[in-house]
Design an enzyme around this catalytic site. Sequence first.
Site, PDB file in Angstrom:
ATOM      1  N   SER A 142       0.833  -1.203   0.000  1.00 36.40           N
ATOM      2  CA  SER A 142       0.000   0.000   0.000  1.00 36.40           C
ATOM      3  C   SER A 142       0.867   1.251   0.000  1.00 36.40           C
ATOM      4  CB  SER A 142      -0.882  -0.016   1.252  1.00 36.40           C
ATOM      5  OG  SER A 142      -1.608   1.189   1.326  1.00 36.40           O
TER       6      SER A 142
ATOM      7  N   ASN B 140      10.353   8.113   3.783  1.00 41.07           N
ATOM      8  CA  ASN B 140       9.193   8.860   3.339  1.00 41.07           C
ATOM      9  C   ASN B 140       8.361   9.249   4.544  1.00 41.07           C
ATOM     10  OD1 ASN B 140       6.281   7.671   3.476  1.00 41.07           O
ATOM     11  ND2 ASN B 140       7.622   5.909   3.158  1.00 41.07           N
TER      12      ASN B 140
ATOM     13  N   ASN C 253      -4.345  -0.720   8.570  1.00 41.19           N
ATOM     14  CA  ASN C 253      -3.043  -0.095   8.811  1.00 41.19           C
ATOM     15  C   ASN C 253      -2.980   0.398  10.254  1.00 41.19           C
ATOM     16  OD1 ASN C 253      -0.767   1.498   8.943  1.00 41.19           O
ATOM     17  ND2 ASN C 253      -1.277   2.775   7.179  1.00 41.19           N
TER      18      ASN C 253
ATOM     19  N   CYS D 229       1.464   3.089  10.454  1.00 38.46           N
ATOM     20  CA  CYS D 229       2.109   4.208   9.761  1.00 38.46           C
ATOM     21  C   CYS D 229       2.909   5.032  10.771  1.00 38.46           C
ATOM     22  CB  CYS D 229       1.093   5.106   9.069  1.00 38.46           C
ATOM     23  SG  CYS D 229       1.908   6.539   8.325  1.00 38.46           S
TER      24      CYS D 229
ATOM     25  N   ILE E 112       6.689  -6.281   7.112  1.00 39.34           N
ATOM     26  CA  ILE E 112       6.637  -5.154   8.025  1.00 39.34           C
ATOM     27  C   ILE E 112       6.316  -3.852   7.277  1.00 39.34           C
ATOM     28  CG2 ILE E 112       8.251  -6.099   9.701  1.00 39.34           C
ATOM     29  CD1 ILE E 112      10.509  -4.522   8.370  1.00 39.34           C
TER      30      ILE E 112
ATOM     31  N   THR F 116       7.271   0.361   7.372  1.00 35.23           N
ATOM     32  CA  THR F 116       8.617   0.949   7.353  1.00 35.23           C
ATOM     33  C   THR F 116       9.189   1.108   8.756  1.00 35.23           C
ATOM     34  OG1 THR F 116       7.607   3.121   7.383  1.00 35.23           O
ATOM     35  CG2 THR F 116       8.190   2.221   5.232  1.00 35.23           C
TER      36      THR F 116
ATOM     37  N   GLY G 128      12.906  -0.063   1.303  1.00 33.23           N
ATOM     38  CA  GLY G 128      13.922  -0.417   0.305  1.00 33.23           C
ATOM     39  C   GLY G 128      14.827  -1.528   0.794  1.00 33.23           C
TER      40      GLY G 128
ATOM     41  N   GLY H 192       9.127  -5.969   2.728  1.00 31.21           N
ATOM     42  CA  GLY H 192      10.321  -5.273   3.190  1.00 31.21           C
ATOM     43  C   GLY H 192      11.484  -5.376   2.226  1.00 31.21           C
ATOM     44  N   GLY H 193      11.615  -4.380   1.367  1.00 33.04           N
ATOM     45  CA  GLY H 193      12.805  -4.279   0.520  1.00 33.04           C
ATOM     46  C   GLY H 193      12.907  -5.298  -0.591  1.00 33.04           C
TER      47      GLY H 193
END
Lengths: 313, 285
Positions: free
Chosen positions: A31, A79, A137, A140, A201, A203, A227, A253-254
């Site tokens: 998302s 971000n 969510n 965040c 996960i 971020t 990333g 995750g990345g």
Amino acid sequence: MSELKKEIVKRPDMSVEIAGIQLRNPVMPASGTFGYGEEYTPFIDMEKIGAIVTKGLSLKPKAGNPTPRIAETVSGMLNAIGLQNVGIDAFIQHKMPFLRTVNTPVIANFFGNTLEEYGEVAKRLNDIPEIAAGELNISCPNVKQGGIVFGTDPKAASEVVALVRKNLQKPLIVKLTPNVTDITVVARAVEEAGADAIACINTLTGMSVDVNTRKPRIANMTGGLSGPAIRPVAVRMVHQVVQTVSVPVIGIGGIMKAMDALEFLIVGAKAVQVGTANFVDPTAMISIIEGIEEFLVEEGIDDIHDLIGSLKF
Amino acid sequence: MKNYKTKIISNQEISPGYFRMKILAPGFGENAHAGQFVMFRVQRSLPPLLRRPFGIFRTGFLPADCDGLPPTEFVELVYKVVGSGTSIMAELHEGDKVELLGPLGNGFDCTSRKGEKILVGGGIGLVPLYMLAGELVANGCKVRLLMGGRTRDDILAVTEFERLGVETYISTDDGSLGEAGLVTQVLERKLQKYPETEVFTCGPMPMLAAVHDICVKYKTPLQVSLEESMACGVGACLGCVVKGAGHTEEKPSYLCSCKVGPVFKSQYLDWSALGKKDNDCGGCA
């Protein structure tokens, strides 16, 4: 692989089931990295991916954070978008018409500023038959209310999941934050409160400073790190959660390429979400799906379930 | 718009720190408009992670060679080396594989054929003005280009602009080329002389803010091309937003510079917020 070999080899079964939703393959966007789907139609065939996951939706439209909102870091990016979204009404009116035309399950990610709002959005999703599931969510890191406040406290997490579970007449995926001491405690709490699947996960909270101006590189001061930089942390946490709960786990995750996705599947994720990679290469998910299939063929595996959770330890 | 997995035709330094890169891109030109941009992937390995946005300098065809093969279509970027990504770009050679997403965003609106046109470009901000100048000249407009930079090294492609039939005026901070001083002083003089004018600009934010103020003063319509850092370039990440006119805490207005922009009519932007920003990202759209 030679063309001839491709013909004789039976294509492996890539389909998985998450919380009662049938996915043609285990790869979907994370998302917030795929807009509302339509943004990516010039680049990929929406009917090749496992599912579409929308930008996080709230009851009212949300403007998001001041800028700058993003900054590249070593092998990753920070971000702090702040959950900017059109709101559930505009989503139904302007974004669903496209999503209805696509023969791929649509998962609506959603959040609230308060407990009540979480419950209200969940109810609204019931009105949209083409939404296959909700992804809650509670993770965040970039907004003051909602989000991570619920995701870091097992009691609060349990409370919001229970309320949403009661209000939502669709499968419920709960997306967890890694910004906790022990993710298994929250994972267990949300499973007990009624989650049908867990996605992890989100971020990792991070910060970066411009040494010339001595200012934070994003206006929100801190942001969520994503990333390839976070992948080992993500694989570890997905492994821990898989060992703890019995509901399916979606690994995030990345993930940039097929090999990365395979790590998550091997530790037991039943599906994966691709995030930052969509920004780098809008066709990333397609390459990942093809790469997983090729790996299965080369390993002689004809059902992806024989790979999932096959970690040797 | 399309993701081109393609290769470099040439990559040359044209002024200290400035490069022009020609990239093979069949079919690119027919969809590209002045002011649009591309997301360029420097290399498949890390770093850098994210693509970099660059304004399109021009599109065109290489002449057909003697083998009778059809002419090769290319897109040309001009960039300034400012960070890790552009430093890697500067080392690339003919034949190197790169990826290019584009053309992206909304470019300049050059549908109005009345009056004269003044283009104001600062340094790397001159890049998207070349295609614009070409389109305006083709529309039959009289075009004046005000070129600004810190030194003569920042004044790019003068001959090529002049070849289009554009009248050029150069100003540099140190007086090493043209008039000593700011490009905005020249703009003010021109607007006094030619009141029926439309202005188009691209360059560093302080210059854009000054151009905006002058255009407000002379009631002149202005289109401005912004440079914002962005992750996706297609409206998904929402990282490149700018505040729209009328933005308040209660009624916020954030516009994606990749999707709504990068070119905006200046009255639609919140200049109180924009004017405070500093940018110099080396050719980003």
